[in-house]
Write a protein that holds these residues in place. Sequence first.
Motif, PDB file in Angstrom:
ATOM      1  N   VAL A 500       0.837  -1.204   0.000  1.00 53.13           N
ATOM      2  CA  VAL A 500       0.000   0.000   0.000  1.00 53.13           C
ATOM      3  C   VAL A 500       0.868   1.249   0.000  1.00 53.13           C
ATOM      4  O   VAL A 500       0.574   2.238  -0.671  1.00 53.13           O
ATOM      5  CB  VAL A 500      -0.938  -0.011   1.224  1.00 53.13           C
ATOM      6  CG1 VAL A 500      -1.775   1.270   1.268  1.00 53.13           C
ATOM      7  CG2 VAL A 500      -1.845  -1.242   1.191  1.00 53.13           C
ATOM      8  N   THR A 501       1.944   1.194   0.771  1.00 51.03           N
ATOM      9  CA  THR A 501       2.956   2.261   0.774  1.00 51.03           C
ATOM     10  C   THR A 501       4.310   1.588   0.585  1.00 51.03           C
ATOM     11  O   THR A 501       4.445   0.380   0.796  1.00 51.03           O
ATOM     12  CB  THR A 501       2.944   3.033   2.109  1.00 51.03           C
ATOM     13  OG1 THR A 501       3.147   2.103   3.183  1.00 51.03           O
ATOM     14  CG2 THR A 501       1.614   3.753   2.311  1.00 51.03           C
ATOM     15  N   PRO A 502       5.333   2.324   0.169  1.00 51.43           N
ATOM     16  CA  PRO A 502       6.638   1.688  -0.060  1.00 51.43           C
ATOM     17  C   PRO A 502       7.135   0.959   1.187  1.00 51.43           C
ATOM     18  O   PRO A 502       7.047   1.499   2.302  1.00 51.43           O
ATOM     19  CB  PRO A 502       7.549   2.861  -0.412  1.00 51.43           C
ATOM     20  CG  PRO A 502       6.614   3.894  -0.964  1.00 51.43           C
ATOM     21  CD  PRO A 502       5.350   3.758  -0.175  1.00 51.43           C
ATOM     22  N   PRO A 503       7.643  -0.261   1.047  1.00 54.78           N
ATOM     23  CA  PRO A 503       8.180  -0.986   2.207  1.00 54.78           C
ATOM     24  C   PRO A 503       9.435  -0.290   2.706  1.00 54.78           C
ATOM     25  O   PRO A 503      10.095   0.444   1.967  1.00 54.78           O
ATOM     26  CB  PRO A 503       8.504  -2.364   1.631  1.00 54.78           C
ATOM     27  CG  PRO A 503       8.734  -2.129   0.181  1.00 54.78           C
ATOM     28  CD  PRO A 503       7.809  -1.012  -0.212  1.00 54.78           C
ATOM     29  N   ARG A 504       9.768  -0.540   3.967  1.00 52.43           N
ATOM     30  CA  ARG A 504      10.973   0.064   4.528  1.00 52.43           C
ATOM     31  C   ARG A 504      11.738  -0.963   5.358  1.00 52.43           C
ATOM     32  O   ARG A 504      11.158  -1.888   5.917  1.00 52.43           O
ATOM     33  CB  ARG A 504      10.642   1.295   5.366  1.00 52.43           C
ATOM     34  CG  ARG A 504       9.708   1.063   6.530  1.00 52.43           C
ATOM     35  CD  ARG A 504       9.346   2.400   7.164  1.00 52.43           C
ATOM     36  NE  ARG A 504       8.550   2.282   8.369  1.00 52.43           N
ATOM     37  CZ  ARG A 504       7.244   2.181   8.395  1.00 52.43           C
ATOM     38  NH1 ARG A 504       6.570   2.159   7.252  1.00 52.43           N
ATOM     39  NH2 ARG A 504       6.588   2.110   9.541  1.00 52.43           N
ATOM     40  N   MET A 519      -4.773  -6.571  -1.329  1.00 46.45           N
ATOM     41  CA  MET A 519      -4.995  -6.965  -2.711  1.00 46.45           C
ATOM     42  C   MET A 519      -5.093  -5.676  -3.531  1.00 46.45           C
ATOM     43  O   MET A 519      -5.480  -4.626  -3.000  1.00 46.45           O
ATOM     44  CB  MET A 519      -6.283  -7.777  -2.842  1.00 46.45           C
ATOM     45  CG  MET A 519      -6.356  -8.997  -1.924  1.00 46.45           C
ATOM     46  SD  MET A 519      -4.988 -10.164  -2.134  1.00 46.45           S
ATOM     47  CE  MET A 519      -5.393 -10.835  -3.752  1.00 46.45           C
ATOM     48  N   PRO A 520      -4.761  -5.688  -4.805  1.00 46.04           N
ATOM     49  CA  PRO A 520      -4.759  -4.448  -5.603  1.00 46.04           C
ATOM     50  C   PRO A 520      -6.103  -3.729  -5.554  1.00 46.04           C
ATOM     51  O   PRO A 520      -7.148  -4.285  -5.901  1.00 46.04           O
ATOM     52  CB  PRO A 520      -4.454  -4.943  -7.015  1.00 46.04           C
ATOM     53  CG  PRO A 520      -3.711  -6.223  -6.810  1.00 46.04           C
ATOM     54  CD  PRO A 520      -4.317  -6.848  -5.602  1.00 46.04           C
ATOM     55  N   GLY A 521      -6.076  -2.489  -5.069  1.00 47.52           N
ATOM     56  CA  GLY A 521      -7.265  -1.651  -5.059  1.00 47.52           C
ATOM     57  C   GLY A 521      -8.343  -2.084  -4.092  1.00 47.52           C
ATOM     58  O   GLY A 521      -9.487  -1.628  -4.191  1.00 47.52           O
ATOM     59  N   PRO A 524      -9.117  -5.515   2.932  1.00 50.64           N
ATOM     60  CA  PRO A 524      -8.471  -4.767   4.017  1.00 50.64           C
ATOM     61  C   PRO A 524      -6.978  -4.589   3.788  1.00 50.64           C
ATOM     62  O   PRO A 524      -6.390  -5.209   2.914  1.00 50.64           O
ATOM     63  CB  PRO A 524      -8.729  -5.675   5.226  1.00 50.64           C
ATOM     64  CG  PRO A 524      -8.690  -7.054   4.638  1.00 50.64           C
ATOM     65  CD  PRO A 524      -9.311  -6.931   3.283  1.00 50.64           C
ATOM     66  N   PHE A 525      -6.382  -3.716   4.632  1.00 51.09           N
ATOM     67  CA  PHE A 525      -4.948  -3.533   4.669  1.00 51.09           C
ATOM     68  C   PHE A 525      -4.408  -4.284   5.895  1.00 51.09           C
ATOM     69  O   PHE A 525      -5.050  -4.299   6.941  1.00 51.09           O
ATOM     70  CB  PHE A 525      -4.571  -2.054   4.819  1.00 51.09           C
ATOM     71  CG  PHE A 525      -5.028  -1.178   3.677  1.00 51.09           C
ATOM     72  CD1 PHE A 525      -5.453  -1.713   2.482  1.00 51.09           C
ATOM     73  CD2 PHE A 525      -5.017   0.204   3.825  1.00 51.09           C
ATOM     74  CE1 PHE A 525      -5.865  -0.900   1.431  1.00 51.09           C
ATOM     75  CE2 PHE A 525      -5.419   1.034   2.780  1.00 51.09           C
ATOM     76  CZ  PHE A 525      -5.862   0.483   1.580  1.00 51.09           C
ATOM     77  N   LYS A 560      -5.126  -1.826  21.919  1.00 47.70           N
ATOM     78  CA  LYS A 560      -5.996  -2.313  20.849  1.00 47.70           C
ATOM     79  C   LYS A 560      -5.361  -3.514  20.175  1.00 47.70           C
ATOM     80  O   LYS A 560      -4.166  -3.532  19.899  1.00 47.70           O
ATOM     81  CB  LYS A 560      -6.205  -1.194  19.808  1.00 47.70           C
ATOM     82  CG  LYS A 560      -7.134  -1.558  18.670  1.00 47.70           C
ATOM     83  CD  LYS A 560      -7.272  -0.394  17.708  1.00 47.70           C
ATOM     84  CE  LYS A 560      -8.173  -0.744  16.539  1.00 47.70           C
ATOM     85  NZ  LYS A 560      -8.293   0.369  15.567  1.00 47.70           N
ATOM     86  N   LYS A 561      -6.173  -4.565  19.942  1.00 42.43           N
ATOM     87  CA  LYS A 561      -5.656  -5.746  19.272  1.00 42.43           C
ATOM     88  C   LYS A 561      -5.529  -5.489  17.783  1.00 42.43           C
ATOM     89  O   LYS A 561      -6.476  -5.060  17.130  1.00 42.43           O
ATOM     90  CB  LYS A 561      -6.579  -6.952  19.508  1.00 42.43           C
ATOM     91  CG  LYS A 561      -6.349  -7.648  20.838  1.00 42.43           C
ATOM     92  CD  LYS A 561      -7.078  -8.970  20.901  1.00 42.43           C
ATOM     93  CE  LYS A 561      -6.739  -9.691  22.206  1.00 42.43           C
ATOM     94  NZ  LYS A 561      -7.427 -11.001  22.301  1.00 42.43           N
ATOM     95  N   MET A 562      -4.333  -5.751  17.264  1.00 40.98           N
ATOM     96  CA  MET A 562      -4.056  -5.532  15.860  1.00 40.98           C
ATOM     97  C   MET A 562      -3.630  -6.845  15.213  1.00 40.98           C
ATOM     98  O   MET A 562      -2.975  -7.675  15.834  1.00 40.98           O
ATOM     99  CB  MET A 562      -2.931  -4.508  15.686  1.00 40.98           C
ATOM    100  CG  MET A 562      -3.191  -3.168  16.353  1.00 40.98           C
ATOM    101  SD  MET A 562      -4.377  -2.166  15.441  1.00 40.98           S
ATOM    102  CE  MET A 562      -3.400  -1.748  14.000  1.00 40.98           C
ATOM    103  N   VAL A 563      -4.001  -7.012  13.958  1.00 38.91           N
ATOM    104  CA  VAL A 563      -3.594  -8.183  13.204  1.00 38.91           C
ATOM    105  C   VAL A 563      -2.322  -7.838  12.427  1.00 38.91           C
ATOM    106  O   VAL A 563      -2.213  -6.755  11.849  1.00 38.91           O
ATOM    107  CB  VAL A 563      -4.691  -8.627  12.218  1.00 38.91           C
ATOM    108  CG1 VAL A 563      -4.233  -9.840  11.410  1.00 38.91           C
ATOM    109  CG2 VAL A 563      -5.974  -8.942  12.958  1.00 38.91           C
TER     110      VAL A 563
END
Length: 576
Positions: A500-504, A519-521, A524-525, A560-563
């Motif tokens: 979604v954004t450039p990896p770092r 997935m493209p477009g 979820p993220f 908050k629980k995050m995946v």
Amino acid sequence: MSHEWDISTLTKEEKELANELRSRHKLLPVVADILVQRGIDSPQHLRNYLEPKLSDLHDPFLMNDMHKAIKRINKAIGNKEKILIYGDYDVDGTTAVTLVYKYLRQVTANIDYYIPDRYAEGSGISTQGVDYAHRNGFTLIIALDCGIKAVNKVAYAASLGIDFIICDHHVPDDVLPTAVALLNAKLPDSTYPFDELSGCGVGFKLMQAFAISNGSDMRSLYDLLDLVAVSIAADIVPLVGENRILAYHGLRNLNQNPAIGLKGIIEVSGLRSKELDISDITFKIGPRINASGRMQSGRESVDLLLARTPKEAKAMSHHIDEYNNKRRELDREITHEAKNIVESFTDIEDRKVIIVYDPAWFKGVIGIVASRLSEKYNRPTIVLTDTTEGLVCGSARSSEGFDIYTCIESCKDILENFGGHPYAAGMTIKKSNLHKFIKMMNEKADSTFSMESFTPRHRVDAELSLKEITPMLRRQLKKMAPFGPGNEKPIFCTRGVVCVTPPRVMGRKKNHLKMVVSMPGEMPFFQAFAYNQSDALAALSKGQEFDILYNIEEHNSMGKKMVQLIIIDIHVPEQQ
């Protein structure tokens, strides 16, 4: 290194069983499929798997010699004999000693414990340990996580009027020690239904039988299951059968009400606010308990595990944490040197076993180094160094499909001592036999392993769309825990994801990747981490689609629980 992905599929019969389990237990199709792949073959089996019950533990008296062992312990307590609890200096041995000592001290004051010095005595039963028992008037030794090969030492003890009860889980030799009782489910004539207990697990079974024979309340014994869980995780025994039951309830204790000493280790490990799992023990708690025996004395680990006050536990935990920091420094240094040796091999691609030797390496970390090399090169690995007695000692590590113990056993005629499991073993050898040992091991590996078996592969449980990673899926996967050997975390693959954004890059060495994928477009993220895969950065930065192999995990962020996805492998178009 490129990995092959083997995606699991079900037979027609397995699909029918998965459908039955899904309808009866309201399982998601992907979860039902995974459970069937893991050997769940009936609704009752599924209930036992998802809800492990202590009542399903086997009768300890099914173990050979258990009646003899209990009779001897009861006699010793009745006659006020002195009992010495003896165990190896690793996590399995020290937790076993702690459990048996802690339980028996409730009924007798005539009890003490002994951990051999790694450098002065070596592993297992030592002459020094037997002499200590004799000098101090002990007439019964309960050996834990060791002793099944101590034929001469047990005979020596008998000549001094000292009896042995041996609780072990290592593979025995043809000749057995003449102990009062041999508790080991790996004995050739064993009738016990489960043969993969840890050393501490065998100690637990002994105390379970003791409690039954004396009509004792089991609750105080079950309170000690946090120690068994630690041993199971640290000794990497399969998380199936009784081990699954013991680990499940031991983890519950560890999270809800750990022993004071374990709580001290949890705090110095930075795990106080986390829900602990098997990997936390394997990578955080276990190494700290082990560090004492590697760097100084395993007795200090038992002292900590027996701590009676938080203040006492805190001081000892910080002391042991210092040992662990020193151990890590040595580990990094020796691993670097060992890798340089391996990289100098011009035929590394053709070698079926890696053997490296340096007389100056620190004995206490060679097992860790062997693990790192075996993981990096996907080969059985043996790391050797000199002992203070002029011998050469080694630690061997391997992985599924490569039984390194059997290979080492084939060289037993030139070994001074050896022992272990299919995937972890140790040996001692005269320096004059070192060349012969290396030659024999290479020949055995050449005749045992095929080069095709060294192609790195990942077994994939299922292919998913990111949309399928729902709260219900996460809840059902969580019920499959605890995860470990024999019950690994499910591995999924998703094809055609994008950043979604450039990896770092991240980490001290800038060797890890952090990214957000989808997935493209689409939603979820998901936040994702790819450890030790920074070499994929350039390809991922181009914005094209790629395939990922991953585990699904949860973590707490600001309450908050995050995946998050823990990426195991990445395939980009250029690599396909």
